[in-house]
Design a protein around this motif. Structure first.
Motif, short mmCIF file in Angstrom:
data_model
loop_
_atom_site.label_atom_id
_atom_site.label_comp_id
_atom_site.label_asym_id
_atom_site.label_seq_id
_atom_site.Cartn_x
_atom_site.Cartn_y
_atom_site.Cartn_z
N GLY A 66 0.78 -1.23 0.00
CA GLY A 66 0.00 0.00 0.00
C GLY A 66 0.81 1.27 0.00
O GLY A 66 0.25 2.37 -0.05
N THR A 67 2.13 1.16 0.07
CA THR A 67 3.00 2.35 0.02
C THR A 67 4.18 2.07 -0.88
O THR A 67 4.49 0.92 -1.19
N GLY A 68 4.86 3.12 -1.26
CA GLY A 68 6.06 2.96 -2.07
C GLY A 68 7.24 2.49 -1.22
O GLY A 68 7.24 2.61 0.00
N THR A 69 8.23 1.95 -1.89
CA THR A 69 9.44 1.47 -1.21
C THR A 69 10.38 2.64 -0.97
O THR A 69 10.76 3.35 -1.90
N ARG A 70 10.77 2.84 0.28
CA ARG A 70 11.67 3.94 0.64
C ARG A 70 13.13 3.51 0.64
O ARG A 70 14.02 4.33 0.48
N ALA A 71 13.38 2.22 0.85
CA ALA A 71 14.76 1.71 0.91
C ALA A 71 14.71 0.19 0.79
O ALA A 71 13.65 -0.43 0.94
N HIS A 72 15.87 -0.39 0.52
CA HIS A 72 16.02 -1.84 0.47
C HIS A 72 16.93 -2.27 1.62
O HIS A 72 17.95 -1.64 1.89
N VAL A 73 16.56 -3.35 2.28
CA VAL A 73 17.38 -3.93 3.34
C VAL A 73 17.71 -5.37 2.95
O VAL A 73 16.80 -6.17 2.71
N LEU A 74 18.99 -5.69 2.86
CA LEU A 74 19.43 -7.04 2.53
C LEU A 74 20.01 -7.67 3.79
O LEU A 74 21.01 -7.20 4.33
N ILE A 75 19.36 -8.74 4.27
CA ILE A 75 19.76 -9.45 5.49
C ILE A 75 20.48 -10.74 5.11
O ILE A 75 19.99 -11.51 4.27
N VAL A 76 21.62 -10.98 5.74
CA VAL A 76 22.33 -12.26 5.60
C VAL A 76 22.32 -12.92 6.98
O VAL A 76 22.95 -12.43 7.91
N PRO A 77 21.56 -14.02 7.14
CA PRO A 77 21.38 -14.63 8.47
C PRO A 77 22.64 -15.28 9.02
O PRO A 77 23.58 -15.63 8.29
N LYS A 147 16.77 5.15 -3.79
CA LYS A 147 16.39 4.19 -2.76
C LYS A 147 17.66 3.53 -2.22
O LYS A 147 18.26 2.68 -2.88
N PRO A 148 18.08 3.90 -1.02
CA PRO A 148 19.32 3.34 -0.48
C PRO A 148 19.20 1.85 -0.20
O PRO A 148 18.10 1.31 -0.03
N LEU A 149 20.34 1.20 -0.17
CA LEU A 149 20.40 -0.21 0.18
C LEU A 149 21.24 -0.37 1.44
O LEU A 149 22.37 0.13 1.51
N SER A 326 16.22 5.13 8.01
CA SER A 326 15.48 6.35 7.71
C SER A 326 16.43 7.51 7.40
O SER A 326 16.20 8.28 6.47
N GLU A 327 17.49 7.61 8.17
CA GLU A 327 18.47 8.68 7.93
C GLU A 327 19.12 8.54 6.56
O GLU A 327 19.26 9.52 5.83
N GLU A 328 19.49 7.30 6.20
CA GLU A 328 20.09 7.08 4.89
C GLU A 328 19.09 7.38 3.78
O GLU A 328 19.45 7.94 2.74
#
Length: 341
Positions: A66-77, A147-149, A326-328
């Motif tokens: 329902g909203t646009g993407t503000r940033a991408h987060v890539l998680i490596v477990p 869009k920062p990563l 959010s800052e990035e």
């Protein structure tokens, strides 16, 4: 003496003929015992990529609804975790407007395994994992300029993420959550001999096969929340392909090499955020001090799996992470030129 050598001989034969590996697994079944918050976020999708010289890598992704993407987060477990263990965090990040990707390293989670038994963790080196992270960003995520990563590595995957950043991964910031920067004890004589003989696929001392009776992450002291501490064991119980216990000699040696390389490499160009224990920071604190811009936030959670901590600790962990994202996001938008009218 001969009787004592028989078990060792059997292990040597197993290492010389490690059996069949396994392709990536993308059809996990939700455990009936888990609450909805621990299940896949809305719109979650699985994918598989082939990294050079490695088994297939599994990844998952979900985007804000329902909203646009503000940033991408890539998680490596971390070691032993699958993407499913991060579903709650992915759901919360989506709620903040962030697309969330989880990439499992080779031999981990639902990614392809190198050898049999499949619950023995093995790797040919953390460098390959770092290269896979860089390739995944460039070839799969391909974030837009506005869009920062953000790269997030947990546990020993903090080494993989740090190596990727040091090698020039196109990320805007790096987060290391509960980084496992422990200095491993030097290998014993027989372990060094086994590695020189090409037997790095032997199990490290203390390895046991996966068992339903094994303690979950809460009972083992990795997670401070009793409900979140059941998540990994529940997913592995319902999905045998996700099971993983101890590591091989090769994994242990690779982790030691990776730590030495990370500590000796030049500082990364991106801002770095490390969330770890208040005491016993050791090498992680040293790494932070060597970076051009690094902030170390002490989380008093007694467990190392901070995303599985009780709310009193996890709320702070999540806030610090999302404040950085959010800052990035604001900084990238401020410097990205608008398209011509």
């Amino acid at each position: 003496m001969q009787r004592a050598l028989l078990p060792f001989a059997a292990l040597v034969l197993a290492a010389c003929d490690p059996g069949q590996g396994r392709e990536a697994f993308t059809d996990s079944r939700p455990p009936p015992s888990l609450a909805p918050r621990f299940l896949a976020p809305e719109g979650w999708a699985w994918g598989v990529v082939q990294a050079e010289g490695q088994p297939q890598l599994r990844y998952g992704v979900s985007s804000p609804v329902g909203t646009g993407t503000r940033a991408h987060v890539l998680i490596v477990p971390a070691y032993g975790e699958s993407a499913e263990v991060w579903f709650e965090t992915a759901r919360q990040l989506n709620g903040q407007g962030y697309a969330t990707w989880v990439l499992e390293r080779a031999g981990q989670g639902g990614s392809g395994r190198y050898l049999s038994p499949h619950d023995l963790g093995h790797t040919e080196g953390f460098e390959a994992g770092a290269d896979a992270v860089r390739s995944f960003i460039a070839g799969v995520i391909r974030p837009a300029d506005d869009k920062p990563l953000i790269l997030l590595g947990a546990g020993d995957a903090a080494l993989t993420v740090a190596m990727a950043a040091q090698a020039g991964a196109p990320a805007d910031a790096v987060i290391l959550s509960g980084p496992d920067f422990r200095v491993q004890p030097p290998p014993r004589r027989w372990e060094s001999l086994a590695s020189r003989l090409g037997l790095s696929r032997l199990p490290a001392p203390g390895w046991t096969a996966w068992s339903r009776a094994a303690p979950d992450d809460y009972a083992a002291g990795l997670a401070s929340d009793p409900w979140r501490g059941k998540v990994r064991h529940a997913w592995q119980t319902a999905n045998p392909d996700l099971r993983l216990t101890g590591a091989s000699l090769g994994w242990t040696a690779a982790q030691s090499r990776a730590l030495a390389q990370v500590l000796a490499a030049p500082a990364v160009s991106q801002p770095v955020l490390i969330l770890g224990p208040a005491e016993g920071t050791g090498a992680a604190q040293d790494f932070c001090g060597a970076q051009a811009a690094c902030r170390y936030v002490a989380i008093t959670d007694p467990g190392n799996a901070l995303h599985l901590g009780e709310n009193s600790h996890r709320t702070l962990w999540f806030k610090v992470i999302t404040d950085l994202i959010s800052e990035e996001s604001h900084q990238v938008r401020a410097v990205t030129p608008s398209p011509p009218a």
